[in-house]
Design an enzyme around this catalytic site. Structure first.
Site, PDB file in Angstrom:
ATOM      1  N   TYR A 521      29.656  14.328  56.662  1.00 55.37           N
ATOM      2  CA  TYR A 521      30.822  14.140  55.795  1.00 55.37           C
ATOM      3  C   TYR A 521      30.677  14.944  54.510  1.00 55.37           C
ATOM      4  CZ  TYR A 521      34.543  11.656  53.287  1.00 55.37           C
ATOM      5  OH  TYR A 521      35.676  11.338  52.588  1.00 55.37           O
ATOM      6  N   GLU A 523      28.660  17.544  53.623  1.00 59.72           N
ATOM      7  CA  GLU A 523      28.658  18.989  53.787  1.00 59.72           C
ATOM      8  C   GLU A 523      29.944  19.478  54.450  1.00 59.72           C
ATOM      9  OE1 GLU A 523      26.790  20.787  52.281  1.00 59.72           O
ATOM     10  OE2 GLU A 523      24.731  20.083  52.213  1.00 59.72           O
ATOM     11  N   ASN A 550      36.128   6.409  44.919  1.00 60.51           N
ATOM     12  CA  ASN A 550      36.379   5.157  45.647  1.00 60.51           C
ATOM     13  C   ASN A 550      37.788   4.640  45.385  1.00 60.51           C
ATOM     14  OD1 ASN A 550      33.375   5.397  45.283  1.00 60.51           O
ATOM     15  ND2 ASN A 550      33.453   3.624  46.635  1.00 60.51           N
ATOM     16  N   ARG A 562      33.772  -0.004  53.877  1.00 60.77           N
ATOM     17  CA  ARG A 562      33.861   0.162  52.422  1.00 60.77           C
ATOM     18  C   ARG A 562      33.480  -1.141  51.739  1.00 60.77           C
ATOM     19  NH1 ARG A 562      38.538   3.362  54.037  1.00 60.77           N
ATOM     20  NH2 ARG A 562      38.447   5.459  53.151  1.00 60.77           N
ATOM     21  N   THR A 586      26.397   1.665  40.995  1.00 56.83           N
ATOM     22  CA  THR A 586      27.734   1.545  40.421  1.00 56.83           C
ATOM     23  C   THR A 586      28.747   2.380  41.194  1.00 56.83           C
ATOM     24  OG1 THR A 586      27.482   3.385  38.871  1.00 56.83           O
ATOM     25  CG2 THR A 586      26.729   1.205  38.132  1.00 56.83           C
ATOM     26  N   ARG A 587      29.995   1.924  41.114  1.00 54.63           N
ATOM     27  CA  ARG A 587      31.119   2.657  41.668  1.00 54.63           C
ATOM     28  C   ARG A 587      32.309   2.504  40.712  1.00 54.63           C
ATOM     29  NH1 ARG A 587      27.413   3.953  44.247  1.00 54.63           N
ATOM     30  NH2 ARG A 587      27.174   4.107  46.524  1.00 54.63           N
ATOM     31  N   ASP A 649      22.365   6.745  49.789  1.00 53.81           N
ATOM     32  CA  ASP A 649      23.464   6.050  49.123  1.00 53.81           C
ATOM     33  C   ASP A 649      23.408   6.355  47.625  1.00 53.81           C
ATOM     34  OD1 ASP A 649      25.655   4.040  49.479  1.00 53.81           O
ATOM     35  OD2 ASP A 649      24.491   2.986  47.953  1.00 53.81           O
TER      36      ASP A 649
END
Length: 712
Positions: A521, A523, A550, A562, A586-587, A649
């Site tokens: 995903y 690359e 996100n 998700r 964090t997101r 991640d």
């Protein structure tokens, strides 16, 4: 100036200085404006805590009016519309609504005066929009700031201010003068209680008081907790009205300046107490912060103190001649540059630098199809049955365009586009974009959102994921070239990998593991961007790149992996909430309607930015914080369990959206606190519907001819 300006100010308070420094700031500025021949209407919200403590109910330098509610502002609509300038201050009650109402009245010049700039920006970074929404900053012609220095550039580059200008606090030199009274206290402090100032006050006043029991100290200001251990030689004054300030300063051998933590971090944030004390010829001992030396140079105009010992030394060793020299140097600088008249001149000069107020300059740079006069268009949305793609189809149809939705239904669902099946301007083609599309209809725009976007989906068939990004994007670019259509590639924040730069700017090259399980995903999307820019540089396709962070909202798949959908579904099914790792990663979560607005703005902005643009919400949350928010929204949610962190991640993820704000006039408007309950409600209804009708809808899919999935 012979005629003067008519100015409307909406501020926290002018009538009462109780518990706030805004009143004295506005009084000094408005007196200065009056002295310069300008006319000011000050609008103050009528609230009990100021109504009961008014120390200037009838000013002679401006017109003061009170309003009861946001709706009550309509009484002053004509004054707001016709004024030469309208200025809204920080901490105005219901400030976000007030700004929206005033903006709707289309003032000739519209400004914000932030008396708390470092605090404001710290609040916005925490997604706290108590009196100003981030989306509102680009609306103002000028963002006047109590703080100067690098923070001004940050306001423009990061927050989208059109122009940020310093407008420090000031002092009314006609009222703040030394009274000639002998000293009563060796050291005093004037300021409302603040938790972040209290440790410094403890270090620089209370501890010296304990060490020097024969000297006298004073602290004036309200809201101090009852449990503070005041030394016996520290006098307390709960509230000191401005009329008593000159006597208070004049009766001190030294006065202490203590700065709030956010203002120390930002620098260039002088307190009005500095200027008041200097105007009264009172020597100052101050904490240290960047920019102080440009206003009142240490050792020339004041003394710096970092430790209790510094204060003790000043109180016990500085002689009268030295005290006089310090006070005189500070007084000269303040009278020359920091009075209300000086500040009024600065503000008016900034206002008059603006373009003529009756011009037709646009409020934003993003152009919709209706705005640029092109009317209805035929737009292809690849991946249009997916989570984001289906919302994009809805919006484009609502804008009057013909929409062709192309989807293989590998991860998209019929249910997302089922409501559109009878729409006269909607066409569905079931096809994998890895096979070339043959369309005879003219196309004006192509959005490419066709690719699995969650780890469980794109890792299920990593080869196909990579080929979709590379071959599929190539096929759509070729289609765009044949039709002369503009092209928007939905790229991703995953191109930054596990970033070593935070927040992520578009010029950051990323930190991607090109051989890891996510590489198909990460690359793939990076290669797709390269293809787009190759077509763009060759002049073959008008290509644009959106790097999507996100996104969440209705129509997310319950099993898409998700974090938002995982936690909500687990909570609604009373299962343990799964957090991968320690939950401190964090997101930043952008609501889907905001993201769709950003995509459309990027597609239609003129000229083409010719560079990637981040689209996401810069509010940053840990996964643990998100889990707690879900638990609050779903009563009875069970415990949290931790699982190992997936390979590669990202630890931190937050977009820098300066480019989007500057080029598109776009920024998110839906906070996580607003969007998450809407998403929970949608999942609640979706799960109930699934329980009643477990079989998936198949009739609509059968209306189109499926294409064979290519061998890859």
């Amino acid at each position: 100036m012979s005629t003067g300006l008519d100015i409307v100010v909406l501020g926290l308070s002018l009538s009462s200085s109780w518990g706030n420094g805004h009143a004295t700031t506005f009084r000094g500025l408005l007196r200065g404006l009056h002295a310069e021949g300008h006319r000011t209407l000050f609008l103050e919200r009528d609230v009990p805590w100021y109504a009961g403590n008014r120390d200037l109910a009838d000013p002679d330098f401006c017109r003061l009016e009170y309003y009861d509610s946001v709706a009550d502002l309509q009484r002053f609509a004509d004054a707001i519309r016709t004024a030469d300038a309208v200025i809204v201050g920080s901490y105005v009650p219901d400030g976000v609504a007030v700004i929206d109402v005033v903006a709707g009245l289309q003032p000739r010049r519209f400004c914000f005066y932030d008396i708390d700039t470092p605090v404001t920006l710290a609040k916005l970074d925490r997604h706290d929009e108590e009196y100003l929404a981030r989306r509102q900053i680009p609306v103002f012609d000028i963002y006047f700031s109590f703080a100067g220095g690098p923070l001004l550039q940050r306001l423009e580059d990061r927050y989208g201010a059109r122009r940020a200008a310093p407008l420090y606090c000031s002092v009314d030199a006609s009222r703040y003068r030394n009274t000639g009274e002998p000293p009563v206290w060796d050291l005093g402090y004037l300021g409302t209680y603040s938790p972040d100032r209290q440790p410094t006050l403890e270090k620089l006043l209370l501890e010296p008081a304990r060490r020097l029991p024969d000297l006298h100290f004073v602290v004036a200001g309200p809201q101090y907790p009852d449990d503070i251990d005041w030394p016996a030689n520290v006098e307390r004054i709960d509230h000191l009205p401005p009329a008593e300030h000159p006597r208070f300063y004049s009766r001190q051998r030294f006065t202490l300046n203590v700065t709030r933590a956010d203002m120390i971090a930002a620098g260039w944030s002088p307190s009005v107490r500095l200027f008041e004390a200097a105007a009264c010829h009172t020597p100052i001992i101050s904490d240290s912060w960047p920019g102080l030396e440009e206003l009142l140079p240490p050792d020339e105009a004041l003394l710096l103190a970092e430790r209790s010992e510094d204060v003790v030394a000043a109180l016990t060793t500085v002689d009268e001649a030295r005290r006089h020299d310090l006070a005189a140097a500070a007084h000269r600088r303040v009278i020359r540059s920091h009075t209300g008249v000086a500040r009024a001149r600065e503000m008016v000069a900034e206002l008059l630098r603006l373009p003529p107020p009756n011009d037709s300059r646009p409020k934003g740079r993003s152009m919709s199809n209706d705005q640029n006069g092109s009317g209805s268009r035929t737009i292809l949305v690849a991946g249009g049955a997916g989570f984001i793609g289906s919302h994009l189809c809805d919006t484009l149809l609502a804008e009057g365009h013909d929409v062709i939705c192309v989807d293989s239904f590998l991860t998209g669902t019929e249910a997302n586009v089922l409501p559109l099946q009878n729409h006269p301007r909607f066409t569905l083609i079931e096809q994998d974009i890895c096979s070339p599309l043959q369309l005879e209809r003219p196309l004006h725009q192509i959005y490419n959102l066709a690719c699995p976007a969650s780890p469980p989906h794109y890792q299920a068939d990593p080869v196909h994921t990579m080929v979709t990004s590379v071959v599929g994007t190539g096929n759509l670019l070729a289609l765009a070239e044949r039709h002369g259509a503009s092209f928007l590639q939905a790229s991703t924040s995953e191109v930054y990998g596990d970033p070593e730069e935070h927040p992520q700017r578009e010029d950051y090259f990323g930190h991607v593991n090109c051989t890891g399980p996510r590489a198909c995903y990460d690359e793939g999307k990076r290669a797709a961007e390269s293809l787009c820019f190759d077509y763009l540089r060759a002049g073959r396709v008008d290509a644009r790149i959106a790097r999507i962070f996100n996104t969440y909202g209705p129509r997310m798949q319950p099993d898409d992996g998700r974090i938002v959908s995982n936690l909500i579904v687990q909570a609604l099914e009373s299962r343990p909430l799964t957090i991968y790792g320690d939950g401190q990663q964090t997101r930043s979560f952008c609501y889907v309607t905001d993201l769709v607005a950003g995509l459309i703005a990027l597609m239609n902005v003129d000229p083409n930015p010719k560079q990637p643009v981040n689209l996401g919400n810069p509010g940053e949350f840990t996964i643990a914080e998100l889990a707690e928010l879900v638990r609050e929204l779903v009563p009875g949610t069970s415990r949290i369990v931790h699982q190992p962190l997936p390979v590669d991640d990202p630890k931190r993820r937050r977009p820098d959206i300066t480019r989007a704000m500057t080029l598109l006039g776009w920024q998110p408007q839906v906070s996580l606190a607003e969007g998450l309950p809407l998403t929970v409600d949608w999942f609640t209804q979706a799960l109930k519907k699934a329980a009643r009708q477990p079989a998936s809808v198949g009739s609509y899919r059968q209306q189109v001819q499926p294409a064979a999935r290519p061998e890859v």
